[in-house]
Write a protein that holds these residues in place. Structure first.
Motif, mmCIF file in Angstrom:
data_model
loop_
_atom_site.group_PDB
_atom_site.id
_atom_site.type_symbol
_atom_site.label_atom_id
_atom_site.label_comp_id
_atom_site.label_asym_id
_atom_site.label_seq_id
_atom_site.Cartn_x
_atom_site.Cartn_y
_atom_site.Cartn_z
ATOM 1 N N LYS A 1 -10.627 -1.008 2.380
ATOM 2 C CA LYS A 1 -11.636 -0.620 1.552
ATOM 3 C C LYS A 1 -10.921 -0.682 0.096
ATOM 4 C CE LYS A 1 -14.956 2.773 0.754
ATOM 5 N NZ LYS A 1 -15.616 4.229 1.152
ATOM 6 N N LYS A 2 -9.924 -0.071 -0.235
ATOM 7 C CA LYS A 2 -9.398 0.161 -1.503
ATOM 8 C C LYS A 2 -8.877 -1.322 -2.130
ATOM 9 C CE LYS A 2 -7.526 1.859 -5.100
ATOM 10 N NZ LYS A 2 -8.281 2.529 -5.964
ATOM 11 N N MET B 1 -10.898 -5.581 -6.433
ATOM 12 C CA MET B 1 -11.257 -7.086 -6.469
ATOM 13 C C MET B 1 -12.670 -7.009 -7.028
ATOM 14 S SD MET B 1 -9.010 -9.329 -4.015
ATOM 15 C CE MET B 1 -9.488 -8.667 -2.298
ATOM 16 N N ALA B 2 -13.337 -6.229 -6.492
ATOM 17 C CA ALA B 2 -14.705 -6.343 -6.681
ATOM 18 C C ALA B 2 -14.818 -5.886 -8.136
ATOM 19 C CB ALA B 2 -15.533 -5.323 -5.746
ATOM 20 N N HIS B 3 -14.140 -4.697 -8.719
ATOM 21 C CA HIS B 3 -14.116 -4.394 -10.000
ATOM 22 C C HIS B 3 -13.482 -5.165 -11.004
ATOM 23 C CE1 HIS B 3 -14.427 0.325 -8.434
ATOM 24 N NE2 HIS B 3 -15.411 -0.175 -8.382
ATOM 25 N N ALA B 4 -12.691 -5.923 -10.522
ATOM 26 C CA ALA B 4 -11.872 -6.889 -11.429
ATOM 27 C C ALA B 4 -13.176 -8.120 -11.832
ATOM 28 C CB ALA B 4 -10.691 -7.570 -10.889
ATOM 29 N N ILE B 5 -13.677 -8.465 -10.581
ATOM 30 C CA ILE B 5 -14.731 -9.549 -10.900
ATOM 31 C C ILE B 5 -15.925 -9.101 -11.609
ATOM 32 C CG2 ILE B 5 -16.479 -10.859 -9.657
ATOM 33 C CD1 ILE B 5 -14.352 -11.156 -7.356
ATOM 34 N N PHE B 6 -16.123 -7.967 -11.420
ATOM 35 C CA PHE B 6 -17.362 -7.392 -12.179
ATOM 36 C C PHE B 6 -16.719 -7.231 -13.859
ATOM 37 C CE2 PHE B 6 -19.672 -3.751 -14.265
ATOM 38 C CZ PHE B 6 -21.233 -4.326 -13.816
ATOM 39 N N ALA C 1 0.870 -1.238 0.228
ATOM 40 C CA ALA C 1 0.022 -0.003 0.209
ATOM 41 C C ALA C 1 1.000 1.184 0.030
ATOM 42 C CB ALA C 1 -0.936 -0.013 1.276
ATOM 43 N N ARG C 2 0.486 2.212 -0.625
ATOM 44 C CA ARG C 2 1.220 3.440 -0.818
ATOM 45 C C ARG C 2 0.179 4.704 -1.205
ATOM 46 N NH1 ARG C 2 0.779 1.137 -5.477
ATOM 47 N NH2 ARG C 2 0.549 2.309 -7.472
ATOM 48 N N TYR C 3 0.670 5.740 -0.629
ATOM 49 C CA TYR C 3 0.260 6.927 -1.011
ATOM 50 C C TYR C 3 0.411 7.673 -2.265
ATOM 51 C CZ TYR C 3 -1.733 11.887 -0.791
ATOM 52 O OH TYR C 3 -2.292 13.094 -1.322
ATOM 53 N N ASP C 4 -0.431 7.629 -3.275
ATOM 54 C CA ASP C 4 -0.161 8.149 -4.571
ATOM 55 C C ASP C 4 -0.380 9.790 -4.575
ATOM 56 O OD1 ASP C 4 -0.509 9.174 -7.505
ATOM 57 O OD2 ASP C 4 -0.787 6.916 -8.096
ATOM 58 N N LYS C 5 0.466 10.490 -4.706
ATOM 59 C CA LYS C 5 0.658 11.885 -4.603
ATOM 60 C C LYS C 5 0.158 12.496 -5.680
ATOM 61 C CE LYS C 5 4.892 12.276 -1.770
ATOM 62 N NZ LYS C 5 5.950 12.652 -1.669
ATOM 63 N N THR C 6 -0.190 12.004 -6.837
ATOM 64 C CA THR C 6 -0.700 12.473 -8.033
ATOM 65 C C THR C 6 -2.159 12.366 -7.988
ATOM 66 O OG1 THR C 6 1.142 12.047 -9.541
ATOM 67 C CG2 THR C 6 -0.731 12.394 -10.843
ATOM 68 N N LEU C 7 -2.528 11.207 -7.807
ATOM 69 C CA LEU C 7 -4.075 10.989 -7.552
ATOM 70 C C LEU C 7 -4.540 11.456 -6.309
ATOM 71 C CD1 LEU C 7 -4.107 7.540 -9.271
ATOM 72 C CD2 LEU C 7 -4.593 9.889 -10.334
ATOM 73 N N LYS C 8 -3.729 11.345 -5.108
ATOM 74 C CA LYS C 8 -4.053 11.948 -3.884
ATOM 75 C C LYS C 8 -5.030 11.053 -2.965
ATOM 76 C CE LYS C 8 -3.311 16.943 -4.664
ATOM 77 N NZ LYS C 8 -3.737 18.394 -4.868
ATOM 78 N N HIS C 9 -4.716 9.653 -3.310
ATOM 79 C CA HIS C 9 -5.417 8.760 -2.418
ATOM 80 C C HIS C 9 -4.617 7.558 -2.521
ATOM 81 C CE1 HIS C 9 -6.142 6.352 -5.900
ATOM 82 N NE2 HIS C 9 -6.544 7.215 -6.591
ATOM 83 N N ILE C 10 -4.914 6.708 -1.589
ATOM 84 C CA ILE C 10 -4.144 5.413 -1.154
ATOM 85 C C ILE C 10 -4.265 4.256 -2.357
ATOM 86 C CG2 ILE C 10 -3.972 3.234 -0.022
ATOM 87 C CD1 ILE C 10 -4.714 5.112 2.729
ATOM 88 N N LYS D 1 -12.505 -13.096 22.633
ATOM 89 C CA LYS D 1 -13.090 -11.793 21.892
ATOM 90 C C LYS D 1 -11.823 -10.652 21.738
ATOM 91 C CE LYS D 1 -17.481 -12.588 24.411
ATOM 92 N NZ LYS D 1 -18.597 -12.531 23.302
ATOM 93 N N ARG D 2 -12.082 -9.874 20.844
ATOM 94 C CA ARG D 2 -11.245 -8.774 20.549
ATOM 95 C C ARG D 2 -11.676 -7.753 19.630
ATOM 96 N NH1 ARG D 2 -8.067 -12.783 17.555
ATOM 97 N NH2 ARG D 2 -7.996 -12.541 15.349
ATOM 98 N N ASN D 3 -11.338 -6.645 19.970
ATOM 99 C CA ASN D 3 -11.607 -5.532 19.110
ATOM 100 C C ASN D 3 -11.495 -5.509 17.763
ATOM 101 O OD1 ASN D 3 -13.029 -4.095 21.142
ATOM 102 N ND2 ASN D 3 -11.317 -2.848 21.805
ATOM 103 N N CYS D 4 -12.297 -5.171 16.817
ATOM 104 C CA CYS D 4 -12.220 -5.193 15.405
ATOM 105 C C CYS D 4 -12.634 -3.833 14.896
ATOM 106 C CB CYS D 4 -12.876 -6.449 14.678
ATOM 107 S SG CYS D 4 -11.880 -7.952 15.112
ATOM 108 N N TYR D 5 -11.803 -3.511 13.928
ATOM 109 C CA TYR D 5 -12.616 -2.261 13.154
ATOM 110 C C TYR D 5 -12.990 -2.613 11.763
ATOM 111 C CZ TYR D 5 -9.786 0.064 16.828
ATOM 112 O OH TYR D 5 -9.399 0.700 17.897
ATOM 113 N N PHE D 6 -14.336 -2.020 11.224
ATOM 114 C CA PHE D 6 -15.001 -2.254 10.014
ATOM 115 C C PHE D 6 -15.036 -1.021 9.345
ATOM 116 C CE2 PHE D 6 -16.109 -5.673 12.984
ATOM 117 C CZ PHE D 6 -15.765 -6.793 12.286
ATOM 118 N N VAL D 7 -14.990 -1.039 7.943
ATOM 119 C CA VAL D 7 -15.018 0.035 7.124
ATOM 120 C C VAL D 7 -16.100 0.870 7.177
ATOM 121 C CG1 VAL D 7 -15.171 0.624 4.780
ATOM 122 C CG2 VAL D 7 -13.803 -1.089 5.396
ATOM 123 N N ASP D 8 -17.368 0.622 7.578
ATOM 124 C CA ASP D 8 -18.444 1.539 7.711
ATOM 125 C C ASP D 8 -18.770 1.702 9.259
ATOM 126 O OD1 ASP D 8 -18.651 1.091 4.805
ATOM 127 O OD2 ASP D 8 -19.687 -0.379 4.934
#
Length: 724
Positions: free
Chosen positions: A433-434, A439-444, A347-356, A645-652
């Protein structure tokens, strides 16, 4: 049945040992410098679980099946020999020109929109290594100009003087009449026998690709020659290692077409994507066993995500002219969508597109993700999963690989957080999320270009990371059912254990099954049948040479058909192996029409444009004993108590959620587990996101379904309070 099958990926080497009714799965890190080391380490783990010595096991095995990405690695690293190309005089520029647009092959769609700015690949065969020879055969196979043997000998010496380490012979129309290519090989061996220059490989293009299309056929032969040396020595050394430990039978190598053959009947280009192909083969078998008609197979490993489509009925999707690296070839392969999205994807930050951005570069197994604590400094998908709480640092790979969470935090903070001024957890959320969206777009795309709606498919998630990311991907696609197959972490290795021994022979033809101009049906039965008989004989001879008894050999006829001059070609399994009357021709036309309508919608057929056969293909095979999958449990039971049990973080969800953690060893088949939850097995983790539920099956298989009745936010918030 006693067999072992191994799939060597970019990060892990997967092993599946079958010992009568005992099935064992193991993993080891891939040893890129010597693939045999990772192979033997994974096999030794399985032998220890079985309680037997490795020599005892190997001496009693019925077969060893092998799938590898060795060829892919050789291309990436450009470690092939110096190749000399002998082609028909006047056609020396055919490969360098690459049809005037070949340098766009292998580029992304965005890059192909600006071809003048596209980076051209470094040629495998530079122009000084191409020599023309005087000969000519026409499109019918008639000799127009005999081979000038004296001139040929001069050209051979010329290429040898320039340092040729492998020869490719690619002559015009050699698929129609290969007599000149065969004579060139004879003269090469006369001029330079093995005692003079060693065993220089000589690759004849008509033996690698049997269809017309000069550029793609010669390119196929060039790639085969380029990969030959490394594949031959690596697989031969592995075969020798097996013999040292008591295995004396021929090793079987998985082919891209969905079958396997002995090493002596395998050319390098047939193995380029053999691991993912084995996974698709296992998915087809599972579709039959579980009676699931439409599956989209997603193999998410450590380096990449491989996507395939299974629709049942024996229908397979082929790439007839696949692009390998940057070159178009003419060797049919089972179609795979491959994207750089695995657990080790960086994973990296794209400075041109300004997103991960995530991938396609991968940390692989050496040094691996930052959390592996083996020198990796780049943040990966696995690092993000660890930060989000999905992975247990002390139980990853059954505790064989201890994960260092602080390394993950440091890598993500340095590469992403400092650029976006966000927390490590938020950066990890965006990475997940990215990669799920990619992968979802590739499957679609894979389903869309074939005329299918993703909503009508079940997502088959396997590989080390498939069960961990399947819910996020299915949510983007509106897919409501996910199937985790038996032995999901090594499902592609299982596929190698299910394959039949197969070889394929094909011939390019131009046959009007229905001529729209004269409104007449095909009547050249003898011509059609003679071609099929010739291809069946070639397939039979190949299997007989591998020691297969003649009575066990079967044949299947496939035809590549299309309406008129359409670019879209459809592979059809012929209902008959011979055409003898008009009724059988009509039966073939009907099979094509039904297949076309299922793919592109009923009413899209265009018989008024004419119906043509472009390729006749014969699969010669023997059916081997298969691994048995246990069918899903219908009776549902309550879930066991969670182990932790443990704490998990979800996208939404903004706040952390206290999530139940289960172990597959303690879950009975039929148990229902409501999300959010984590189900840990020794080699993978199933993530059941909020709004989904899991129904456990046999052999660690599971259904994950969209739990509409239990997905309201009020009920969810009540039942899952986070630990502050």
């Amino acid at each position: 049945m006693k067999q072992v099958s191994v799939d060597i990926g970019g990060t892990f080497t997967d092993c599946f040992l079958v010992w009568d009714d005992i099935y064992l799965e193991t993993k080891a890190l891939t040893t890129h410098h010597n693939l045999a080391l990772g192979f033997m380490e994974a096999l030794e783990q399985a032998c220890k679980e079985l309680g037997k010595d490795i020599r005892t096991v190997l001496s009693q095995l019925d077969s060893v099946r092998y799938a590898t990405t060795l060829g892919t690695n050789a291309l990436i690293e450009r470690k092939g020999p110096k190749i000399g190309l002998l082609t028909t005089a006047g056609y020396e520029s055919q490969v360098p020109l690459s049809r005037g647009r070949g340098y766009g092959d292998g580029l992304t769609p965005q890059e192909q929109q600006d071809l003048p700015a596209g980076q051209r690949p470094e040629p495998i065969v530079p122009i000084p290594m191409i020599a023309g020879i005087r000969e000519r055969i026409d499109y019918k196979g008639d000799i127009v100009m005999p081979l000038d043997e004296e001139h040929l000998r001069q050209q051979i010496r010329h290429l040898v003087d320039r340092g040729t380490q492998a020869f490719v012979v690619g002559l015009v129309n050699s698929v129609v009449n290969p007599v000149h290519e065969r004579r060139v090989e004879e003269i090469l061996l006369e001029e330079y026998p093995t005692h003079m220059l060693g065993a220089i490989p000589v690759i004849l293009s008509h033996q690698v690709a049997e269809r017309k299309g000069e550029y793609v056929r010669i390119t196929s032969a060039i790639l085969d020659a380029y990969l030959h040396d490394q594949m031959y020595h690596a697989l031969s050394s592995l075969e020798m290692t097996l013999k040292e430990y008591g295995y004396n039978k021929p090793m079987l190598v998985v082919h891209n077409i969905g079958g396997m053959a002995q090493l002596n009947s395998t050319h390098a280009l047939q193995t380029i994507h053999s691991g993912p192909t084995a996974g698709i083969n296992a998915a087809e078998h599972l579709s039959e066993e579980f009676n699931v008609g439409h599956l989209v197979a997603m193999d998410m490993g450590g380096t990449s995500c491989d996507i395939g489509v299974v629709v049942g009925g024996g229908i397979r999707f082929y790439d007839f002219n696949p692009v390998i690296d940057r070159w178009l070839v003419s060797v049919p392969m089972l179609h795979l969508g491959i994207i750089g999205a695995g657990g080790g994807s960086i994973a990296r930050y794209d400075k041109t597109l300004k997103h991960i951005e995530v991938g396609p570069a991968s940390a692989g197994s050496e040094p691996g993700p930052a959390c592996f604590d083996r020198g990796g400094i780049d943040p990966t998908v696995t690092d993000a999963d660890l930060i989000l709480g999905y992975l247990d640092p002390e139980y990853y790979a059954e505790g064989h690989i201890a994960l260092n969470k602080k390394r993950s935090e440091f890598a993500i903070r340095e590469a992403i957080c400092d650029e976006l001024d966000i927390s490590v957890v938020e950066a990890a959320r965006q990475i997940k999320k990215k990669v799920d969206t990619n992968m979802a777009h590739a499957i679609f795309k894979e389903l869309g270009v074939k005329g299918y709606d993703p909503k009508n498919f079940t997502l088959l998630a396997y590989g080390g990371n498939g069960p961990l990311h399947c819910c996020g991907i299915a949510k983007v696609l509106d897919i409501e059912k996910i199937l985790i197959p038996p032995f999901s972490p090594i499902f592609s290795a299982v596929g190698a254990g299910i394959m039949n021994q197969v070889n394929i022979h094909e011939k390019s033809v131009f046959m009007n099954i229905y001529d729209s101009n004269t409104r007449s049906l095909f009547k050249e039965y003898d011509r059609f049948n003679s071609i099929v008989e010739e291809l069946e004989e070639e397939g039979k001879e190949e299997l007989l040479r591998q020691g297969i008894p003649e009575e066990a050999i079967q044949h299947r006829l496939e035809l590549d058909m299309r309406y008129g001059n359409q670019l879209t070609q459809t592979s059809v399994i012929s209902p008959v192996n011979r055409l003898n009357n008009m009724a059988e021709v009509l039966e073939l036309v009907n099979s094509f029409s039904v297949n076309y309508g299922e793919r592109f919608g009923e009413g899209s057929q265009q018989p008024e444009a004419g119906i043509r056969i472009n390729t006749i293909r014969v699969l010669s095979f023997i059916e081997l004993e298969r691994v048995e999958f246990k069918k899903p449990i219908e009776d549902q039971t309550e879930a066991p108590k969670p182990v932790s049990k443990r704490n998990c973080y979800f996208v939404d969800i903004d706040e952390p959620v206290l999530t139940n953690v289960y172990r597959t060893q303690l879950i009975q088949p039929g148990a229902v587990i409501e999300g959010p939850a984590l189900v840990e097995s020794p080699r993978t983790t199933y993530l059941i996101e909020p709004g989904w539920k899991l129904i456990m099956g046999e052999q660690n298989s599971a259904w994950i379904v969209n739990n509409l009745n239990n997905s309201s936010s009020d009920k969810f918030q009540t039942n899952t309070m986070a630990v502050k």
